[in-house]
Design a protein around this motif. Structure first.
Motif, PDB file in Angstrom:
ATOM      1  N   GLY A 424      10.025   5.519   8.373  1.00 48.56           N
ATOM      2  CA  GLY A 424      10.701   6.659   8.981  1.00 48.56           C
ATOM      3  C   GLY A 424      10.124   6.950  10.355  1.00 48.56           C
ATOM      4  O   GLY A 424       9.182   6.282  10.801  1.00 48.56           O
ATOM      5  N   PRO A 425      10.629   7.948  11.061  1.00 47.53           N
ATOM      6  CA  PRO A 425      10.069   8.316  12.373  1.00 47.53           C
ATOM      7  C   PRO A 425       8.654   8.852  12.218  1.00 47.53           C
ATOM      8  O   PRO A 425       8.322   9.457  11.203  1.00 47.53           O
ATOM      9  N   ARG A 426       7.818   8.660  13.234  1.00 51.25           N
ATOM     10  CA  ARG A 426       6.466   9.189  13.186  1.00 51.25           C
ATOM     11  C   ARG A 426       6.494  10.709  13.264  1.00 51.25           C
ATOM     12  O   ARG A 426       7.268  11.293  14.028  1.00 51.25           O
ATOM     13  N   PRO A 427       5.641  11.406  12.473  1.00 51.54           N
ATOM     14  CA  PRO A 427       5.642  12.877  12.499  1.00 51.54           C
ATOM     15  C   PRO A 427       4.999  13.422  13.777  1.00 51.54           C
ATOM     16  O   PRO A 427       3.874  13.036  14.123  1.00 51.54           O
ATOM     17  N   PRO A 428       5.678  14.302  14.515  1.00 54.26           N
ATOM     18  CA  PRO A 428       5.131  14.818  15.778  1.00 54.26           C
ATOM     19  C   PRO A 428       4.200  16.008  15.560  1.00 54.26           C
ATOM     20  O   PRO A 428       4.172  16.631  14.494  1.00 54.26           O
ATOM     21  N   LEU A 429       3.456  16.333  16.600  1.00 52.49           N
ATOM     22  CA  LEU A 429       2.613  17.529  16.614  1.00 52.49           C
ATOM     23  C   LEU A 429       3.473  18.757  16.915  1.00 52.49           C
ATOM     24  O   LEU A 429       4.502  18.651  17.593  1.00 52.49           O
ATOM     25  N   PRO A 430       3.068  19.955  16.448  1.00 52.80           N
ATOM     26  CA  PRO A 430       3.846  21.167  16.721  1.00 52.80           C
ATOM     27  C   PRO A 430       4.060  21.417  18.209  1.00 52.80           C
ATOM     28  O   PRO A 430       5.148  21.827  18.625  1.00 52.80           O
ATOM     29  N   GLU A 431       3.017  21.166  19.052  1.00 58.50           N
ATOM     30  CA  GLU A 431       3.178  21.409  20.492  1.00 58.50           C
ATOM     31  C   GLU A 431       4.151  20.425  21.137  1.00 58.50           C
ATOM     32  O   GLU A 431       4.772  20.722  22.157  1.00 58.50           O
ATOM     33  N   ARG A 443      15.543  13.384  15.227  1.00 59.18           N
ATOM     34  CA  ARG A 443      14.584  12.542  14.514  1.00 59.18           C
ATOM     35  C   ARG A 443      13.922  13.284  13.355  1.00 59.18           C
ATOM     36  O   ARG A 443      13.159  12.674  12.596  1.00 59.18           O
ATOM     37  N   MET A 444      14.216  14.584  13.206  1.00 59.81           N
ATOM     38  CA  MET A 444      13.633  15.382  12.125  1.00 59.81           C
ATOM     39  C   MET A 444      14.581  15.478  10.925  1.00 59.81           C
ATOM     40  O   MET A 444      14.344  16.262  10.017  1.00 59.81           O
ATOM     41  N   ASP A 445      15.654  14.687  10.923  1.00 60.68           N
ATOM     42  CA  ASP A 445      16.643  14.776   9.846  1.00 60.68           C
ATOM     43  C   ASP A 445      16.227  14.031   8.583  1.00 60.68           C
ATOM     44  O   ASP A 445      16.875  14.170   7.543  1.00 60.68           O
ATOM     45  N   VAL A 446      15.186  13.225   8.671  1.00 64.02           N
ATOM     46  CA  VAL A 446      14.687  12.502   7.501  1.00 64.02           C
ATOM     47  C   VAL A 446      13.174  12.687   7.412  1.00 64.02           C
ATOM     48  O   VAL A 446      12.541  13.174   8.343  1.00 64.02           O
ATOM     49  N   LEU A 447      12.604  12.275   6.290  1.00 65.53           N
ATOM     50  CA  LEU A 447      11.146  12.336   6.139  1.00 65.53           C
ATOM     51  C   LEU A 447      10.477  11.430   7.169  1.00 65.53           C
ATOM     52  O   LEU A 447      10.948  10.314   7.418  1.00 65.53           O
ATOM     53  N   PRO A 448       9.386  11.885   7.784  1.00 64.67           N
ATOM     54  CA  PRO A 448       8.647  11.007   8.696  1.00 64.67           C
ATOM     55  C   PRO A 448       8.023   9.859   7.920  1.00 64.67           C
ATOM     56  O   PRO A 448       7.822   9.946   6.702  1.00 64.67           O
ATOM     57  N   GLY A 449       7.711   8.769   8.621  1.00 68.65           N
ATOM     58  CA  GLY A 449       7.206   7.592   7.927  1.00 68.65           C
ATOM     59  C   GLY A 449       5.924   7.044   8.518  1.00 68.65           C
ATOM     60  O   GLY A 449       5.514   7.394   9.624  1.00 68.65           O
ATOM     61  N   MET A 450       5.278   6.159   7.755  1.00 70.83           N
ATOM     62  CA  MET A 450       4.071   5.488   8.217  1.00 70.83           C
ATOM     63  C   MET A 450       4.410   4.381   9.205  1.00 70.83           C
ATOM     64  O   MET A 450       3.645   4.076  10.107  1.00 70.83           O
ATOM     65  N   THR A 451       5.559   3.740   9.004  1.00 72.42           N
ATOM     66  CA  THR A 451       6.030   2.716   9.928  1.00 72.42           C
ATOM     67  C   THR A 451       7.512   2.930  10.162  1.00 72.42           C
ATOM     68  O   THR A 451       8.176   3.643   9.413  1.00 72.42           O
ATOM     69  N   GLY A 452       8.012   2.322  11.228  1.00 68.43           N
ATOM     70  CA  GLY A 452       9.414   2.507  11.554  1.00 68.43           C
ATOM     71  C   GLY A 452       9.823   1.570  12.670  1.00 68.43           C
ATOM     72  O   GLY A 452       9.064   0.674  13.071  1.00 68.43           O
ATOM     73  N   LEU A 487      10.161  -3.504   7.125  1.00 72.37           N
ATOM     74  CA  LEU A 487       8.996  -3.889   6.315  1.00 72.37           C
ATOM     75  C   LEU A 487       8.504  -5.281   6.674  1.00 72.37           C
ATOM     76  O   LEU A 487       7.299  -5.519   6.802  1.00 72.37           O
ATOM     77  N   LEU A 488       9.444  -6.225   6.836  1.00 73.07           N
ATOM     78  CA  LEU A 488       9.070  -7.604   7.141  1.00 73.07           C
ATOM     79  C   LEU A 488       8.449  -7.733   8.526  1.00 73.07           C
ATOM     80  O   LEU A 488       7.636  -8.628   8.777  1.00 73.07           O
ATOM     81  N   LYS A 489       8.837  -6.834   9.439  1.00 75.22           N
ATOM     82  CA  LYS A 489       8.297  -6.882  10.800  1.00 75.22           C
ATOM     83  C   LYS A 489       6.995  -6.097  10.946  1.00 75.22           C
ATOM     84  O   LYS A 489       6.276  -6.278  11.927  1.00 75.22           O
ATOM     85  N   THR A 490       6.700  -5.220   9.979  1.00 79.79           N
ATOM     86  CA  THR A 490       5.530  -4.352  10.100  1.00 79.79           C
ATOM     87  C   THR A 490       4.222  -5.130  10.068  1.00 79.79           C
ATOM     88  O   THR A 490       3.342  -4.930  10.924  1.00 79.79           O
ATOM     89  N   LEU A 491       4.084  -6.018   9.102  1.00 80.42           N
ATOM     90  CA  LEU A 491       2.814  -6.754   8.961  1.00 80.42           C
ATOM     91  C   LEU A 491       2.507  -7.592  10.201  1.00 80.42           C
ATOM     92  O   LEU A 491       1.378  -7.510  10.730  1.00 80.42           O
ATOM     93  N   PRO A 492       3.448  -8.399  10.738  1.00 79.88           N
ATOM     94  CA  PRO A 492       3.148  -9.140  11.973  1.00 79.88           C
ATOM     95  C   PRO A 492       2.803  -8.219  13.143  1.00 79.88           C
ATOM     96  O   PRO A 492       1.918  -8.547  13.947  1.00 79.88           O
ATOM     97  N   ALA A 493       3.473  -7.072  13.250  1.00 78.99           N
ATOM     98  CA  ALA A 493       3.198  -6.125  14.335  1.00 78.99           C
ATOM     99  C   ALA A 493       1.798  -5.549  14.213  1.00 78.99           C
ATOM    100  O   ALA A 493       1.073  -5.391  15.210  1.00 78.99           O
TER     101      ALA A 493
END
Length: 501
Positions: A424-431, A443-452, A487-493
């Motif tokens: 999902g999208p990375r979670p932003p800071l409040p500021e 980008r806040m319409d779904v749960l934030p994610g660890m990768t995306g 998911l398949l692209k995350t590990l090489p990245a």
């Protein structure tokens, strides 16, 4: 000049002749398409029957002596299980045909890629095969069949289906190239939407669609072949199969056009005005007899949400279990290098603006957050986000674990809690959120994610707007296939470590 005035000036005899000629051309093209489909389908089913016959000869007949191998009609009296096998074949082919008919009636896509078509054929064959096995089980004939024979038949059906699909598409491509079945496209409106329709409908499928030109009252170039008032004149000069209307705000002009072209055998497609101003997902509804376009924020809803949540829980548990020794090693290294806690908690903003405490391995010296204000002038990221390639607050071990995204592993706990997702999208800071525009809030319409998409497409090397565009692309075009691609692209990245700091 209004379209109705143009019509009045034309003799009824000439207009009737033009209307009939266009209809005749469309009928002829449809008949050719239908004939090709029917011949290929007939050949495909004859191939299935022949394959079944050959498998019977190879797998079943050796168990029976004095049987005429080349006379399948006599097998009914000479082979005790022949009737049961014939019943299996008949049920399978009927179910397969029914599934194909359902696809033709209820498919929402008129033009599909060869992969999409074969995936449906694949599902149709497997579905029909499994249902047939279930029916024969109820009939108590399943134990009579050779399992290897039936499985081989299903595999050969899949192979033959691909062969006939490629054959049919090759024939259609040849006829399209000759112009026999080519679909002639006319676009009303040469604005941004009209140009986009041209790129997506015509350029991407040059073998099937032939672009006639634009009609526009305000623009003139080599592709604009006339004004809207000249629509019927153009319809009578050459065959038009599909008209795309991209000026929905001009209601009175559209009504006049529709009155003009209803009598012609032409497909009329109106691009809703909202598509000109926003990129989102729409679903058609019928509320209280009023047709509506429902704005759907993301395809990630309903059953898809539950499936994604199940995969998040199972995936995070497996990763935590497998990487638990690595967790311990990183924790010891952090503790040995600098004072402070191993884990760093920070408030982030999640789905629909809900705040939560995100957990990471501490990668900076203790109390580094208090020094952030003095480094704002050195920010290397555009927009509200803050990124520095050589942040002096980062420890040696912190630089390493950041490079390979190991500092984010404790977020698996956030995934288990339901604050985050694996993708999902990375979670932003409040500021950062305080400086968001309405577009950024998408980008806040779904749960934030660890990768995306951002993480596997360049990470911090991308500017903020590119980052947002990738997040919104993911949200609006979510699919299981897209999840697997990320998911398949995350590990090489992660292993490459480029763009991370």
């Amino acid at each position: 000049m209004d379209l109705s005035e143009t019509i009045k000036q034309q003799p009824y005899q000439d207009r009737n002749k033009s209307v009939g000629t266009i209809a005749e051309q469309r009928v002829r093209a449809d008949r050719i398409t239908l004939s090709v489909r029917r011949v290929i389908l007939m050949a495909e089913y004859l191939g299935f029957i022949l394959t079944f016959y050959i498998l019977m000869m190879v797998r079943v007949l050796p168990n029976y002596d004095h049987v005429d191998h080349y006379n399948p009609i006599a097998w009914a009296s000479q082979i005790s299980v022949f009737t049961d096998y014939a019943l299996f074949l008949a049920i399978l082919l009927v179910l397969h045909a029914f599934t194909l008919i359902q696809n033709q009636l209820f498919s929402g896509k008129a033009d599909r890629s060869i992969l999409e078509e074969y995936l449906f054929d694949f599902r149709a064959i497997i579905f029909s095969f499994l249902i047939t096995v279930g029916i024969t089980f109820l009939l108590k004939t399943t134990f009579l069949y050779s399992r290897i024979t039936l499985v081989l038949f299903a595999i050969l059906m899949l192979v033959e289906s691909l062969f006939w699909l490629v054959t049919r598409r090759s024939i259609m491509k040849h006829l399209n190239n000759k112009g026999t079945l080519r679909s002639n496209i006319l676009i009303v409106g040469a604005g941004r939407v009209g140009l986009d329709v041209y790129n997506k409908v015509i350029v991407s499928r040059t073998n099937k669609n032939h672009f006639i030109g634009y009609l526009d009252d305000y623009k003139s170039n080599k592709d604009v072949i006339g004004t809207i008032a000249e629509l019927e004149m153009i319809l009578q000069k050459q065959r038009i199969d599909t008209i795309y209307i991209t000026i929905p705000s001009e209601k009175h002009i559209i009504e006049s056009m529709l009155r003009t072209i209803y009598k012609y055998d032409v497909d009329i497609r109106i691009i809703p005005e909202m598509f000109d101003r926003m990129t989102t997902v729409f679903a058609f509804r019928n509320d209280l007899d009023y047709p509506c376009l429902q704005i759907v924020k993301t395809p990630l809803r309903g059953l898809n949400v539950h499936l994604k949540r199940i995969s998040d829980i199972s995936g995070s548990l497996i990763i935590m279990l497998v990487l638990s020794p690595l967790f311990l090693i990183i924790a010891i290294l952090i503790k040995c290098e600098s004072k402070g806690r191993v884990f760093f908690k920070q408030q982030r903003v999640g789905k629909n603006g809900l705040p939560f405490q995100m957990v990471k391995f501490r990668s900076m010296f203790n109390g580094a957050e208090r020094n952030k204000s003095s480094l704002l002038n050195d920010n290397e990221m555009t927009g509200p986000a803050f990124k520095m390639r050589n942040d002096p607050r980062v420890t040696h071990i912190g630089r390493f674990i950041r490079k390979y995204s190991l500092d984010e592993l404790p977020q698996l706990w956030n995934v288990l809690k339901g604050d985050m997702s694996l993708i999902g999208p990375r979670p932003p800071l409040p500021e950062e959120v305080e400086r968001y525009t309405d577009y950024h809030w998408r980008r806040m319409d779904v749960l934030p994610g660890m990768t995306g998409l951002w993480q596997v497409s360049g990470r911090s090397d991308l500017d903020f707007e590119q980052w947002i565009d990738l997040d919104i692309y993911y949200i609006e075009r979510w699919s299981i296939a897209l999840e697997m691609k990320i998911l398949l692209k995350t590990l090489p990245a992660v292993v490459k470590g480029s763009g991370a700091y």
